[in-house]
Design a protein around this motif. Structure first.
Motif, PDB file in Angstrom:
ATOM      1  N   VAL A  17       0.847  -1.191   0.000  1.00 22.01           N
ATOM      2  CA  VAL A  17       0.000   0.000   0.000  1.00 22.01           C
ATOM      3  C   VAL A  17       0.881   1.239   0.000  1.00 22.01           C
ATOM      4  N   ASP A  18       0.784   2.034  -1.057  1.00 26.64           N
ATOM      5  CA  ASP A  18       1.561   3.269  -1.166  1.00 26.64           C
ATOM      6  C   ASP A  18       0.889   4.150  -2.208  1.00 26.64           C
ATOM      7  N   ASN A  43      -4.073   3.716  -1.216  1.00 27.40           N
ATOM      8  CA  ASN A  43      -4.358   4.525  -0.032  1.00 27.40           C
ATOM      9  C   ASN A  43      -4.957   3.625   1.047  1.00 27.40           C
ATOM     10  N   GLY A  44      -5.124   4.167   2.238  1.00 28.40           N
ATOM     11  CA  GLY A  44      -5.592   3.370   3.360  1.00 28.40           C
ATOM     12  C   GLY A  44      -6.993   2.816   3.170  1.00 28.40           C
ATOM     13  N   GLU A  45      -7.892   3.628   2.625  1.00 26.93           N
ATOM     14  CA  GLU A  45      -9.265   3.166   2.429  1.00 26.93           C
ATOM     15  C   GLU A  45      -9.308   1.992   1.449  1.00 26.93           C
ATOM     16  N   GLU A  46      -8.537   2.107   0.371  1.00 30.12           N
ATOM     17  CA  GLU A  46      -8.491   1.027  -0.609  1.00 30.12           C
ATOM     18  C   GLU A  46      -7.874  -0.230  -0.001  1.00 30.12           C
ATOM     19  N   ALA A  47      -6.886  -0.033   0.872  1.00 32.08           N
ATOM     20  CA  ALA A  47      -6.245  -1.171   1.537  1.00 32.08           C
ATOM     21  C   ALA A  47      -7.243  -1.953   2.374  1.00 32.08           C
ATOM     22  N   LEU A  48      -8.142  -1.258   3.056  1.00 33.26           N
ATOM     23  CA  LEU A  48      -9.148  -1.936   3.866  1.00 33.26           C
ATOM     24  C   LEU A  48     -10.064  -2.796   3.003  1.00 33.26           C
ATOM     25  N   GLN A  49     -10.428  -2.280   1.835  1.00 33.33           N
ATOM     26  CA  GLN A  49     -11.299  -3.028   0.933  1.00 33.33           C
ATOM     27  C   GLN A  49     -10.608  -4.300   0.427  1.00 33.33           C
ATOM     28  N   VAL A  50      -9.337  -4.145   0.001  1.00 35.26           N
ATOM     29  CA  VAL A  50      -8.605  -5.299  -0.528  1.00 35.26           C
ATOM     30  C   VAL A  50      -8.390  -6.335   0.575  1.00 35.26           C
ATOM     31  N   ALA A  51      -8.010  -5.854   1.760  1.00 36.89           N
ATOM     32  CA  ALA A  51      -7.743  -6.773   2.871  1.00 36.89           C
ATOM     33  C   ALA A  51      -8.994  -7.555   3.257  1.00 36.89           C
ATOM     34  N   LEU A  58       0.378 -10.656   4.979  1.00 38.67           N
ATOM     35  CA  LEU A  58       1.240  -9.554   5.406  1.00 38.67           C
ATOM     36  C   LEU A  58       0.880  -8.309   4.617  1.00 38.67           C
ATOM     37  N   ILE A  59       0.938  -7.154   5.284  1.00 35.91           N
ATOM     38  CA  ILE A  59       0.626  -5.883   4.644  1.00 35.91           C
ATOM     39  C   ILE A  59       1.797  -4.939   4.837  1.00 35.91           C
ATOM     40  N   VAL A  60       2.320  -4.415   3.728  1.00 34.31           N
ATOM     41  CA  VAL A  60       3.357  -3.378   3.766  1.00 34.31           C
ATOM     42  C   VAL A  60       2.653  -2.058   3.520  1.00 34.31           C
ATOM     43  N   LEU A  61       2.703  -1.184   4.514  1.00 28.66           N
ATOM     44  CA  LEU A  61       1.798  -0.037   4.568  1.00 28.66           C
ATOM     45  C   LEU A  61       2.577   1.263   4.709  1.00 28.66           C
ATOM     46  N   ASP A  62       2.451   2.142   3.717  1.00 27.54           N
ATOM     47  CA  ASP A  62       3.046   3.477   3.820  1.00 27.54           C
ATOM     48  C   ASP A  62       2.314   4.278   4.894  1.00 27.54           C
ATOM     49  N   ILE A  63       3.031   5.181   5.548  1.00 27.17           N
ATOM     50  CA  ILE A  63       2.393   5.965   6.613  1.00 27.17           C
ATOM     51  C   ILE A  63       1.695   7.200   6.054  1.00 27.17           C
ATOM     52  N   MET A  64       2.393   7.998   5.247  1.00 26.13           N
ATOM     53  CA  MET A  64       1.832   9.245   4.733  1.00 26.13           C
ATOM     54  C   MET A  64       1.102   8.979   3.426  1.00 26.13           C
ATOM     55  N   MET A  65      -0.240   8.907   3.516  1.00 26.00           N
ATOM     56  CA  MET A  65      -1.069   8.646   2.338  1.00 26.00           C
ATOM     57  C   MET A  65      -2.319   9.505   2.385  1.00 26.00           C
ATOM     58  N   PRO A  66      -2.931   9.787   1.219  1.00 30.09           N
ATOM     59  CA  PRO A  66      -4.204  10.516   1.206  1.00 30.09           C
ATOM     60  C   PRO A  66      -5.355   9.635   1.671  1.00 30.09           C
ATOM     61  N   LYS A  67      -6.440  10.261   2.018  1.00 21.89           N
ATOM     62  CA  LYS A  67      -7.708   9.616   2.417  1.00 21.89           C
ATOM     63  C   LYS A  67      -7.621   8.956   3.801  1.00 21.89           C
ATOM     64  N   MET A  68      -6.617   8.142   4.040  1.00 21.02           N
ATOM     65  CA  MET A  68      -6.429   7.520   5.350  1.00 21.02           C
ATOM     66  C   MET A  68      -4.947   7.205   5.513  1.00 21.02           C
ATOM     67  N   GLY A  70      -1.405   5.651   7.220  1.00 20.08           N
ATOM     68  CA  GLY A  70      -1.074   4.267   7.526  1.00 20.08           C
ATOM     69  C   GLY A  70      -1.406   3.841   8.936  1.00 20.08           C
ATOM     70  N   VAL A  71      -1.166   4.719   9.909  1.00 21.66           N
ATOM     71  CA  VAL A  71      -1.448   4.369  11.302  1.00 21.66           C
ATOM     72  C   VAL A  71      -2.947   4.135  11.499  1.00 21.66           C
ATOM     73  N   SER A  72      -3.767   5.029  10.949  1.00 18.92           N
ATOM     74  CA  SER A  72      -5.224   4.856  11.052  1.00 18.92           C
ATOM     75  C   SER A  72      -5.677   3.592  10.335  1.00 18.92           C
ATOM     76  N   ALA A  73      -5.070   3.319   9.179  1.00 18.97           N
ATOM     77  CA  ALA A  73      -5.421   2.111   8.435  1.00 18.97           C
ATOM     78  C   ALA A  73      -5.044   0.862   9.214  1.00 18.97           C
ATOM     79  N   CYS A  74      -3.880   0.885   9.873  1.00 27.84           N
ATOM     80  CA  CYS A  74      -3.449  -0.266  10.664  1.00 27.84           C
ATOM     81  C   CYS A  74      -4.415  -0.533  11.810  1.00 27.84           C
ATOM     82  N   LEU A  75      -4.815   0.515  12.505  1.00 28.65           N
ATOM     83  CA  LEU A  75      -5.779   0.356  13.597  1.00 28.65           C
ATOM     84  C   LEU A  75      -7.094  -0.229  13.084  1.00 28.65           C
ATOM     85  N   ALA A  76      -7.539   0.248  11.934  1.00 32.94           N
ATOM     86  CA  ALA A  76      -8.781  -0.259  11.361  1.00 32.94           C
ATOM     87  C   ALA A  76      -8.640  -1.722  10.936  1.00 32.94           C
TER      88      ALA A  76
END
Length: 238
Positions: A17-18, A43-51, A58-68, A70-76
């Motif tokens: 996710v980047d 982006n984080g929102e799209e990552a939630l849908q795919v996941a 395993l998820i490789v997740l960028d921190i600085m992204m639009p919409k959501m 990385g930290v917020s996406a990880c918590l979700a």
């Protein structure tokens, strides 16, 4: 746009996710070289849908992204049924300690810093996946067996190379909890909630119990993660 390469058929699914397509291309190329089944999101929102659809290992997740971010996406992600134990690795150009601490507290397993070094990246991912696989292979409701250690929950004892090490209840519960999730970092506050239920104890209580466990079992099994807390190393620290 969500995409998945069909040429890589493997039991391990990795979601990358980047918001930068060149970073995604680099990650995808290197992971496919290892035979992983690669999924992408920007982006984080799209990552939630795919996941939710694909259940990656395993998820490789960028921190600085639009919409959501990385930290917020990880918590979700960690709150989604079936994804509570998914491995999450943060990918970031930020090196501030508070950012790293926030990532670990959100449930990340590791941090990888940009610019990406492919050989280091692949080695770290392999190590994380090995630790994750070890969690499930050797434990049942009563027994945890990891290399030279055997933890018997109903006896409140630890055996190391066939020598029995009796432990007081809270020391045993702390060690058993950390050992059941090798490689996972837990803050002192989290351990207080899980082991002591926050009943009239302070952060210092955790430190004292860790020190006693190190004296009895060996210092190399519980690693201090500066500014965060503690984690169990199944093979001991080098």
């Amino acid at each position: 746009m969500i995409s998945e390469k069909k040429t890589a058929i493997h039991s391990v699914k990795v979601l990358i996710v980047d918001d930068e397509s060149d970073i995604l291309d680099l990650l995808e190329y290197n992971f496919e070289q290892e035979g992983y089944n690669v999924l992408r999101a920007m982006n984080g929102e799209e990552a939630l849908q795919v996941a939710a659809q694909e259940r990656p290992d395993l998820i490789v997740l960028d921190i600085m992204m639009p919409k959501m971010d990385g930290v917020s996406a990880c918590l979700a992600l960690k709150s989604m049924p079936g994804l509570e134990d998914v491995c999450v690795v943060f990918l970031t150009a930020r090196s501030e300690e508070y950012s790293e601490v926030a990532g670990f507290e959100a449930g990340a397993d590791d941090y990888i810093f940009k610019p990406i070094k492919p050989r280091v990246l692949k080695s770290r991912i392999k190590a994380i996946l090995r630790r994750h696989q070890q969690r499930a292979i050797v434990q049942d409701s009563n027994l945890i067996r990891i290399h030279d250690l055997e933890i018997v929950r109903d006896e409140y004892v630890v055996r190391k190379e066939k020598d029995t090490i009796p432990l007081p209840r809270k020391e045993f519960e702390l060690f058993s909890f950390l050992a059941s999730r090798p490689g996972k970092v837990y803050s002192r506050e989290d351990l207080l909630v899980r082991i002591w239920e926050n009943v009239h104890v302070t952060d210092r209580t955790v430190d004292v119990h860790v020190r006693k466990l190190r004296e009895k079992i060996g210092a190399r099994y519980i690693l201090t993660v500066k500014g965060v807390g503690y984690k169990f190393l199944p093979q001991g620290s080098l």
